[in-house]
Write an enzyme that holds these catalytic residues in place. Structure first.
Site, mmCIF file in Angstrom:
data_model
loop_
_atom_site.group_PDB
_atom_site.id
_atom_site.type_symbol
_atom_site.label_atom_id
_atom_site.label_comp_id
_atom_site.label_asym_id
_atom_site.label_seq_id
_atom_site.Cartn_x
_atom_site.Cartn_y
_atom_site.Cartn_z
ATOM 1 N N CYS A 19 -26.225 -2.854 -7.987
ATOM 2 C CA CYS A 19 -27.427 -3.083 -7.184
ATOM 3 C C CYS A 19 -27.076 -3.647 -5.817
ATOM 4 O O CYS A 19 -27.290 -4.832 -5.539
ATOM 5 C CB CYS A 19 -28.368 -4.017 -7.930
ATOM 6 S SG CYS A 19 -28.855 -3.292 -9.489
ATOM 7 N N ARG B 97 0.807 -1.216 0.000
ATOM 8 C CA ARG B 97 0.000 0.000 0.000
ATOM 9 C C ARG B 97 0.848 1.278 0.000
ATOM 10 O O ARG B 97 0.551 2.227 -0.718
ATOM 11 C CB ARG B 97 -0.903 0.017 1.238
ATOM 12 C CG ARG B 97 -1.854 1.201 1.294
ATOM 13 C CD ARG B 97 -2.510 1.316 2.668
ATOM 14 N NE ARG B 97 -2.995 0.036 3.128
ATOM 15 C CZ ARG B 97 -4.155 -0.486 2.761
ATOM 16 N NH1 ARG B 97 -4.954 0.174 1.963
ATOM 17 N NH2 ARG B 97 -4.534 -1.670 3.221
HETATM 18 C C1 PLP Z 1 -0.794 -7.938 1.779
HETATM 19 C C2 PLP Z 1 0.516 -8.307 2.321
HETATM 20 C C3 PLP Z 1 1.540 -7.357 2.379
HETATM 21 C C4 PLP Z 1 1.366 -5.904 1.991
HETATM 22 O O1 PLP Z 1 0.609 -5.180 2.914
HETATM 23 P P1 PLP Z 1 0.468 -3.588 2.746
HETATM 24 O O2 PLP Z 1 -0.428 -3.178 3.844
HETATM 25 O O3 PLP Z 1 -0.127 -3.354 1.396
HETATM 26 O O4 PLP Z 1 1.835 -3.019 2.862
HETATM 27 C C5 PLP Z 1 2.789 -7.773 2.806
HETATM 28 N N1 PLP Z 1 3.007 -9.063 3.171
HETATM 29 C C6 PLP Z 1 2.038 -9.999 3.129
HETATM 30 C C7 PLP Z 1 2.361 -11.401 3.523
HETATM 31 C C8 PLP Z 1 0.762 -9.654 2.713
HETATM 32 O O5 PLP Z 1 -0.191 -10.572 2.704
#
Ligand code: PLP
Length: 423
Positions: free
Chosen positions: A352, A286
């Site tokens: 919907c 993210r």
């Molecule tokens: C989804 C995930 C991430 C990334 O998380 P962010 O909040 O997008 O940084 C990292 N490691 C694992 C194992 C994940 O499942």
């Protein structure tokens, strides 16, 4: 300011008051490619990756850290290709994501396969591809990995994903380390596996993996987790793990809540990683992707409902499910600068479902049909979670790069939606 230290915001108003991505007006992109449209900034993806890399060089010097971008945040091949060119590693949670990294030219030797339930086929694919390590989430999976490695005649490099059982204080759907979470091994089970490596002769235990959750703002969570896993470290062959994967979860800023600055995060966890001495792995998704993308949508109609102003747009929960799924709040802005009285509105999609909204109680200059809206911070878990629910073709994705725009994914057609269906 150098791009390394502080990437400028990807979506800003130009001198004429029009919202632009880098220097390209969103209005022009919507006219050229239609709506709904995902728009990404290449400079923002690169700049944020480089800023994280610079922070790693400063705080994890000598430990040779791997920044493994979490592919599920924004998995478009064009994005992966550009991150791969920067030297980025990848965190994948399925065979499909692994194949995406391979297709985009990513380094599989810097790719980590994680995920709470991997099939035998996915484990074998990862072994065949020679991934950097496989993060194992249950004792059963460890046995299946051992068997898969035996079939493939290789030694699997495995890290144990452990659940430190702490409260990550985030949205329940974003928490992955609460005591009853489905993710990872309980500490006792991890200890049991590490204490009996002869049960898994085709597996090399290389490290531990933590991923505490997402949108985490408090570095103290990692400190707490490190304390809980400390007794496991000495159980590794040679007395310490080779790798320590601290997961992702770095929060972006939302409203008045600030981001967890990676520099600040690494200032806190750097000394702990240094003490362990293992090669650190970071899995940000993210933090790199979210501010680097926006979803453009056009207003179809406006109406009143019980005293509320409803703005119906051409994007919906099938394009961006985060508000419905997590109660996520995204900034929403009118692309053009217009002189109209501000008004609190609900921005909703045509699907919907009452849960199909993109923003509630958003103050905008009295939106009118035909207006272009930008839903910001939509680069992560936006398109990658899109579906064709209500038989809506998925949106196009475009990348703004070096003053031009590159189509990363063409808009789907009805034929795309029904492809694979048999009459
Ligand atoms: C989804 C995930 C991430 C990334 O998380 P962010 O909040 O997008 O940084 C990292 N490691 C694992 C194992 C994940 O499942």
């Amino acid at each position: 300011m150098s791009e390394d230290r502080a990437p400028s915001a990807a979506f800003v108003r130009n001198a004429a008051g029009s919202l632009a991505c880098e220097s390209t007006e969103l209005r022009a992109l919507a006219e050229r490619h239609g709506t709904p449209l995902y728009v990404y900034s290449a400079a923002s993806f690169r700049g944020r990756y480089r800023r994280l890399g610079a922070a790693c060089r400063e705080h994890l010097a000598g430990l040779d850290p791997i920044v493994a971008y979490s592919v599920k945040a924004c998995s478009s091949l064009g994005i992966l290709k550009r991150l791969a060119a920067e030297g980025c590693g990848f965190d994948v949670v399925s065979g499909g994501e692994l194949l995406r990294v391979a297709r985009a030219g990513g380094d599989l030797g810097k790719t980590i396969l994680a995920g709470v339930g991997k099939t035998d086929a996915e484990l074998e694919l990862a072994l065949e591809a020679g991934v950097f390590q496989i993060n194992v989430e249950s004792a059963g999976e460890l046995a299946r990995l051992d068997a898969a490695a035996k079939r493939r005649r290789v030694r699997a490099r495995a890290a144990l994903r452990v659940n430190p059982a702490i409260d990550p204080k985030t949205h329940p759907h974003l928490a992955t380390s609460a005591p009853t979470s489905k993710f990872g091994l309980e500490l006792d089970d991890a200890r049991g596996a590490l204490a009996a490596p002869e049960r898994f002769p085709n597996v090399e235990f290389v490290g531990l993996h933590l991923h505490l959750g997402s949108m985490l703002r408090d570095a103290h969570l990692w400190e707490e987790a490190f304390e809980r896993i400390a007794p496991l470290l000495a159980l590794f062959p040679g007395g310490s793990p080779k790798t320590l994967d601290v997961g992702g979860g770095i929060a972006i800023g939302v409203g008045s809540e600030p981001e967890l600055a990676p520099e600040k995060w690494l200032t806190r966890i750097g000394p702990l990683l240094r003490r362990v001495g293992a090669r650190p792995i970071l899995e940000p998704g993210r933090w790199i992707a979210a501010p680097s993308g926006a979803l453009l949508t056009r207003v179809l109609d406006v109406k009143n409902a019980g005293g509320r102003r409803i703005v119906v747009v051409d994007a919906a929960m099938n394009d961006l499910i985060r508000p419905a799924l997590y109660g996520a709040v995204h900034p929403i802005e009118l692309a053009a600068r217009v002189e109209r009285a501000p008004r609190a509105v609900d921005v909703v999609g045509p699907v919907c479902e009452s849960g199909d909204f993109l923003g509630k109680n958003i103050t905008l200059p009295d939106p009118q049909p035909g207006d272009l809206l930008a839903i910001l911070d939509a680069g992560a878990y936006g398109f990658s979670m899109a579906s064709t629910y209500n038989s809506r073709p998925r949106a196009a994705e475009v990348l703004v790069e070096k003053g031009g725009d590159v189509l990363l994914r063409r808009r789907e057609t009805f034929d795309d939606v029904v492809r694979g269906e048999l009459l």
